[in-house]
Design an enzyme around this catalytic site. Sequence first.
Site, PDB file in Angstrom:
ATOM      1  CB  CYS A   1      14.962  50.619   6.739  1.00  0.00           C
ATOM      2  SG  CYS A   1      16.746  50.341   6.775  1.00  0.00           S
TER       3      CYS A   1
ATOM      4  NE  ARG B   1      14.456  46.993   8.659  1.00  0.00           N
ATOM      5  CZ  ARG B   1      13.578  47.382   9.578  1.00  0.00           C
ATOM      6  NH1 ARG B   1      12.432  46.730   9.722  1.00  0.00           N
ATOM      7  NH2 ARG B   1      13.827  48.414  10.351  1.00  0.00           N
TER       8      ARG B   1
END
Length: 281
Positions: A236, A241
């Site tokens: 990410c 994330r």
Amino acid sequence: MTPDFNFGLLIEAEELLPQLGHPKLRIVDLSRESVYQQLHIPHALHLKPKLLVRHEEQASGLLPDELGLQALIEYLQISPEHHVVAYDDEGGAWAGRLLWNLHCLGFEQTSLLNGGIHGWLAAGLPTSSEQAVIKAADTLVQVDLGQSEKYRVKYDLLRQMIKEDSAQLWDCRTFDEYTGLRLAARRGGHIPGARHFEWSTALDRQNHLKLHPLERTRQNLQNAGFQLDQPVVVYCQSHHRSGLAYILGRLLDWEIQAYDGAWSEWGNRLDSPIITGELPF
């Protein structure tokens, strides 16, 4: 005492409840501090996400070095007999990142709490506002990075994999980040060959941020062009994330590694090959 919790990598609130207070269970809360101070699962220790990452000039989410990981173990006070359950208030990204860190240093007795604090509250289970006081472990987990490459890919190796067209890449950022419309580094776009599947797509916002059924996510990933019988590297912006994406891969029995340099490193370096726009898969 060696516990036998029979916890899988993903557990439900109802599974955790009977074990609250067990001396070999370490519950770690990675929610915002304001949330933790207001309410948290009884006996949960608060952990600030900044303890999970190491910053360099061009990368903001790297795995800490050995000293940093040892400091994490000392803060958590986990022994080889402990089991760690992690949760947060955002669907599992920071909690997943903690579990990835622990896996990289050689400790895998870990579980993610499905839905985090939202799932716990929805089940009507007890909370506390008192800061947890934990007992020091007699013997701490020793940091062993010998297996870290099983779960982690560094920049130079990934560059070589891209050159040889030997990497299946999962970009789990937003679509605007993937295409380069939203800039979060010197350059925008994605790593050549990376397919897009946003991390939060796996979360059921109508069900307290619990994961959608795994078969649904498996089908969605396959529809996006991923081969779940082939290894994958996920990234990410700063491996936050993708902490949840990594856990999803493990739950799907997918051979998965994370690129923790992530777009903060790839996009800030001026020599990285990048693609803008949507790949014509």
